[in-house]
Enzyme design. Structure first.
Site, short mmCIF file in Angstrom:
data_model
loop_
_atom_site.label_atom_id
_atom_site.label_comp_id
_atom_site.label_asym_id
_atom_site.label_seq_id
_atom_site.Cartn_x
_atom_site.Cartn_y
_atom_site.Cartn_z
N ALA A 1 0.47 -1.22 0.02
CA ALA A 1 -0.27 -0.15 0.45
C ALA A 1 0.92 0.85 0.00
O ALA A 1 2.29 1.33 0.55
CB ALA A 1 -0.65 -0.13 1.12
N GLY B 1 0.72 -5.10 1.00
CA GLY B 1 -0.58 -5.19 0.23
C GLY B 1 0.43 -5.90 -0.74
O GLY B 1 -0.17 -6.64 -1.53
N GLU C 1 0.02 -9.54 -0.69
CA GLU C 1 -1.69 -9.68 -0.36
C GLU C 1 -1.64 -9.88 -1.45
O GLU C 1 -3.04 -10.51 -1.97
CB GLU C 1 -2.48 -8.30 0.89
CG GLU C 1 -1.52 -9.03 2.30
CD GLU C 1 -1.94 -7.35 2.70
OE1 GLU C 1 -1.70 -6.31 2.26
OE2 GLU C 1 -2.82 -7.75 3.85
N GLU D 1 4.19 -5.14 7.20
CA GLU D 1 3.51 -4.23 8.46
C GLU D 1 3.49 -4.02 9.33
O GLU D 1 3.50 -2.04 10.35
CB GLU D 1 1.95 -4.05 7.92
CG GLU D 1 1.45 -4.33 6.40
CD GLU D 1 1.58 -5.10 5.88
OE1 GLU D 1 2.33 -6.29 6.16
OE2 GLU D 1 1.01 -5.08 5.10
C1 3H9 Z 1 0.14 -1.94 3.41
O1 3H9 Z 1 0.97 -2.90 2.18
C2 3H9 Z 1 -0.61 -1.78 4.18
C3 3H9 Z 1 -1.60 -3.24 3.85
O2 3H9 Z 1 -1.61 -4.44 4.19
C4 3H9 Z 1 -2.86 -3.11 3.59
C5 3H9 Z 1 -4.18 -2.04 3.03
C6 3H9 Z 1 -4.98 -1.34 3.49
N1 3H9 Z 1 4.85 3.61 -0.04
O3 3H9 Z 1 13.09 2.69 1.14
P1 3H9 Z 1 13.40 3.08 -0.66
C7 3H9 Z 1 8.69 5.24 -1.23
S1 3H9 Z 1 1.72 -0.90 4.23
C8 3H9 Z 1 4.90 4.79 -0.48
O4 3H9 Z 1 14.28 4.87 -0.49
P2 3H9 Z 1 15.29 0.92 -1.42
C9 3H9 Z 1 10.14 6.00 -0.31
O5 3H9 Z 1 9.53 6.85 0.58
C10 3H9 Z 1 3.53 -1.54 3.38
N2 3H9 Z 1 6.50 5.28 -0.80
O6 3H9 Z 1 13.94 1.58 -1.74
C11 3H9 Z 1 10.56 6.51 -1.21
O7 3H9 Z 1 11.06 7.47 -1.43
P3 3H9 Z 1 11.82 8.88 -2.56
C12 3H9 Z 1 3.83 -2.88 3.06
C13 3H9 Z 1 6.98 4.06 -0.81
O8 3H9 Z 1 15.17 0.24 -3.11
C14 3H9 Z 1 11.49 4.64 -2.46
O9 3H9 Z 1 9.83 4.67 -2.07
N3 3H9 Z 1 5.28 -2.19 2.36
C15 3H9 Z 1 6.48 2.84 0.03
O10 3H9 Z 1 16.00 0.69 -0.40
C16 3H9 Z 1 12.69 4.09 -2.25
O11 3H9 Z 1 12.13 3.60 -1.00
C17 3H9 Z 1 6.36 -1.88 3.66
O12 3H9 Z 1 6.46 -1.89 4.49
C18 3H9 Z 1 5.42 2.87 0.42
N4 3H9 Z 1 5.17 0.93 0.39
O13 3H9 Z 1 13.88 -0.15 -0.30
C19 3H9 Z 1 7.81 -2.30 2.34
N5 3H9 Z 1 7.91 1.76 0.20
O14 3H9 Z 1 12.33 8.11 -2.93
C20 3H9 Z 1 8.52 -0.43 2.74
C21 3H9 Z 1 8.39 2.83 -0.50
O15 3H9 Z 1 10.72 9.88 -1.94
N6 3H9 Z 1 9.26 -0.08 1.61
N7 3H9 Z 1 8.99 3.80 -0.69
O16 3H9 Z 1 12.61 9.14 -0.90
C22 3H9 Z 1 10.84 -1.25 1.80
O17 3H9 Z 1 10.36 -1.81 2.96
C23 3H9 Z 1 12.18 -0.28 1.15
O18 3H9 Z 1 11.07 0.94 0.33
C24 3H9 Z 1 11.68 -0.73 -0.42
C25 3H9 Z 1 12.93 -0.60 -1.07
C26 3H9 Z 1 12.14 -2.64 0.35
C27 3H9 Z 1 10.66 -1.40 -1.01
#
Ligand code: 3H9
Length: 725
Positions: free
Chosen positions: A61, A101, A104, A124
């Site tokens: 998400a 998500g 999911e 999450e």
């Molecule tokens: C969810 O899914 C809820 C659901 O269960 C239900 C809903 C109803 N959203 O980390 P990076 C941005 S909750 C928005 O530097 P990497 C991040 O801010 C979600 N933005 O890269 C950055 O922006 P900017 C569950 C996001 O390669 C850019 O992407 N998922 C999101 O070192 C690059 O990120 C998570 O918790 C997001 N979900 O790592 C995963 N994710 O360029 C969270 C990233 O403007 N994300 N951004 O600074 C991560 O763990 C890492 O970002 C990932 C990439 C491993 C994906």
């Protein structure tokens, strides 16, 4: 286009395209609904593949939408239900990441094919919530309760090979994952999808399931100290056991809403974005380093193979950067070599077992006693013990043997970078890289900018930090930099609380219940009390350098607690001595037990100095210790040592065991309210004018005077109010 569709023979390939991580924002969800609807209606389509563009399936998400109404439009769970119910088989082609998500969505598909380098997970919990699009219900139905809890409660990223072993994915491929998914889709056209619709299955249970879930919850309470999300995850999974899917989904929704009301998700999501934004801001000392191209670091060297040096060498080797590790003493070199090699071997074995290729090989680190071998190295990190003269001597040698454009870094935890740089010919290439111990595990890296350090040097050090998998935070040069500087007033208050009637375990308990991994006294015992003692001795605060006639509880006219010095004089150096603020089963033992001797000693000390114990409680302990630390944080901002409150919070969340569900010390101050912090400090300082660290910071007063704005406005307020940034 947030999602596109193409036809490969009879298989429709829907590709999510929302850079950088294909987050499932409202526009993406709408696009998936549209493309999926059209594919199901199209009679020429017999199966569907769901994939992600730019090498990623989806990171879940869009976290930025949580605080907006956009989350409510087209729910992800509704999309998942539609996909799962599809009569045409749907295959997820997972590349890069399928997280939250994203996973999911993949779990709603009937089959999952993953590329060998991909990772899946439901992280999450790390942003204060629980998987809320059916993840807590479908995953246990797929892999059973214990394995699902292990993935969900720890929020870990599961490598594809492990995901295959535990049954999250059906196939792992080396080549093009979309082609492999299309192939699989063709073979399953017309087959029975009944068992593949996870929501229609029941979660296997056994008579011990309830007690297993209770024990898991008890363990999580201890491990995550006050964080609510792990407990909510366990409750949601509990609701999946032998219950219809709809029952669990209702519970999942209800838990999501109650978590949101705790304020913890907001704190953890603030921490998430702060970590990603840190370094993007203009630093007070001038210039945007992120607009400058960093120099490539092809080779590195580490000077000193103590605990820090070994950890740094391992971090470099893991990042595939060949390292020369230098010691001045042959036996230390041999000891360091054995330790580094043993750890690299253990890690390699683990990775190979997981089907992964280790980046670091034993050949990545070369060991030497000879400085001249560093003549071609791009980046040198000195990691010898904290002694200015020794460090200067090493930098003089480096300046004479290294190539003129080599970056020279010091891993000091608080010494003056400019003084160290002053002995080199190119001070603009000198920078502080303050790693945290153990450096191969801890994520924090304070990058310390000296007066002459160039933007290119900063850009190179910050980029290297990211390459090493660290969270690098740029800070200014002042004694102890940011993290350790804030620790001073915090520990000072902890010591004063003992004088005033607390025992070490009272103070530690209050801070550990707040969520700290370790209270201040257990932390001091672990680090060794002699470290601080030696530094106080060097500053003339203790020992025979104290001017005659100075009262025991005063230095330079200010309050001083000599209790820690008195313990050191008795050899109570902490864990390594088997006794310090606590007692241990043996020297080097790990189990801290309250020591009746310490209690007695403190009482005698109070009697000697005629201190009447004051009543205390956890709230007072927290206010005294935490507000002291926060006050110093405001001073660090005033001085332009950190560029904003987020930097301080990132440092505390990643290097000092601050509970992430409380966002960091400055975020915490914003939730308590700066007016309250100011009131408490003001009152204390009026009663204790001899404790200068508790004098409310100018910036704190100013923020309170403008009504305590939300933390996202502090950065601008800091600029306006201090006229320094
Ligand atoms: C969810 O899914 C809820 C659901 O269960 C239900 C809903 C109803 N959203 O980390 P990076 C941005 S909750 C928005 O530097 P990497 C991040 O801010 C979600 N933005 O890269 C950055 O922006 P900017 C569950 C996001 O390669 C850019 O992407 N998922 C999101 O070192 C690059 O990120 C998570 O918790 C997001 N979900 O790592 C995963 N994710 O360029 C969270 C990233 O403007 N994300 N951004 O600074 C991560 O763990 C890492 O970002 C990932 C990439 C491993 C994906």
């Amino acid at each position: 286009m947030a999602a596109t569709r193409r036809l490969s023979h009879t298989v429709a390939v829907i590709t999510i395209n929302h850079p950088p991580v294909n987050a499932l924002s409202s526009s993406v969800r709408h696009a998936i609904v549209k493309e999926f609807g059209e594919a199901t209606k199209d009679p020429s389509v017999k199966a569907i593949v769901l994939a992600g563009a730019n090498g990623k399936f989806s990171a879940g998400a869009d976290i930025r939408e949580f605080a907006t109404s956009a989350l409510k439009t087209v729910s992800l769970e509704d999309i998942n239900a539609t996909i799962e119910a599809s009569r045409k088989p749907v295959v997820a082609a997972i590349e890069g990441v399928a997280l939250g998500g994203g996973l999911e969505l993949a779990l709603a598909c009937h089959f999952r094919v993953a590329s060998a380098q991909s990772r899946v997970g439901l992280p999450e919990v790390l942003i204060g919530i629980l998987p809320a699009a059916g993840g807590t219900q479908r995953l246990p139905r797929l892999i059973g309760v214990p394995a699902a809890l292990d993935v969900i409660v720890r929020g870990r990223h599961v490598p594809a090979t492990e995901a295959l072993q535990i049954g999250i994915v059906d196939e792992v491929v080396q080549g093009n994952v979309v082609n492999a998914a299309i192939q699989l889709a063709r073979t399953v056209i017309g087959t029975d999808l009944g068992k593949r619709r996870l929501s229609t299955n029941f979660v296997p249970s056994n008579p011990n399931m309830e007690s297993f879930l209770d024990t898991t919850a008890e363990k999580a309470k201890k491990q995550f100290r006050g964080a609510q999300a792990p407990l909510a995850c366990i409750e949601a999974v509990r609701a999946s056991v032998q219950k219809p899917y709809q029952h669990g989904i209702e519970k999942e929704k209800q838990l999501f809403l109650s978590l949101w009301a705790t304020g913890q998700p907001q704190a953890q999501q603030y921490a998430f974005f702060s970590e990603r934004n840190v370094g993007k801001w203009t630093h007070p000392s001038g210039g945007r380093w992120d607009t400058i191209a960093p120099k490539p670091v092809r080779t590195a060297a580490v000077i000193g193979l103590g605990t820090m040096g070994r950890g740094i060498a391992i971090s470099l080797a893991r990042a595939n950067i060949p390292v020369i590790a230098l010691e001045q003493d042959a036996s230390q070199l041999e000891f360091g070599k054995k330790a580094v090699n043993a750890l690299l071997e253990r890690e390699a074995e683990k990775l190979i077992k997981q089907g992964l290729t280790p980046a670091a090989s034993l050949a990545s680190v070369r060991f030497t006693l000879d400085f001249t071998e560093l003549c071609d190295v791009d980046f040198v990190i000195e990691a010898v013990y904290e002694n200015m003269e020794l460090k200067k001597e090493i930098f003089r040698k480096l300046a004479s043997v290294c190539k003129p454009d080599a970056f020279l870094c010091t891993n000091t935890s608080g010494l003056d970078i400019d003084e160290i740089a002053s002995v080199t010919k190119h001070p603009h290439l000198v920078i502080g890289t303050h790693f945290f111990s153990p450096a191969n595990i801890m994520r924090l890296l304070e990058v310390v900018r000296g007066h002459h350090t160039s933007l290119m040097t900063i850009a190179t050090a910050m980029t290297l930090g990211k390459t090493l998998g660290k969270v690098a935070v740029l800070v200014g040069n002042c004694p102890l930099f940011v993290g350790n500087r804030l620790l001073g007033p915090y520990l000072e208050q902890a010591n004063y609380l003992l004088e005033e009637g607390c025992n070490p375990e009272d103070v530690d308990r209050a801070l550990e219940d707040f969520g700290f991994a370790m209270g201040p006294f257990r932390m001091m015992d672990l680090a060794g009390l002699d470290v601080g003692w030696r530094s106080r001795m060097e500053k003339g605060l203790t020992g025979n350098k104290v001017p005659e006639g100075t009262p025991a509880r005063q230095r330079h006219g200010n309050r001083y607690s000599p209790v820690a010095d008195m313990l050191c004089e008795l050899g109570r150096f902490g864990q390594k001595a088997g006794k310090g603020w606590y007692q241990y089963e043996k020297p080097g033992g790990r189990f801290a037990q309250p020591d009746p001797w310490v209690k007695d000693f403190l009482q005698k000390y109070r009697d000697t100095h005629q201190i009447k114990p004051r009543p205390s409680n956890p709230e007072l302990i927290l206010e005294r210790c935490l507000y002291a630390l926060i006050n110093e944080g405001f001073r660090v901002l005033e001085d332009g040592i950190a560029s904003g409150p987020e930097d301080i919070d990132v440092i505390y969340n990643n290097g000092y065991g601050w509970p992430k569900h409380r966002g960091g010390p400055m975020y915490y101050a914003s939730t308590v309210g700066v007016a309250k912090v100011l009131d408490v400090l003001d009152q204390y300082h009026k009663e204790n004018p001899d404790v200068p660290s508790m004098k409310p910071a100018f910036l704190l007063k100013k923020l309170a005077a403008v009504g305590g704005p939300p933390i996202k406005e502090w950065r601008t307020q800091v600029g306006k109010l201090t006229n320094k940034l």
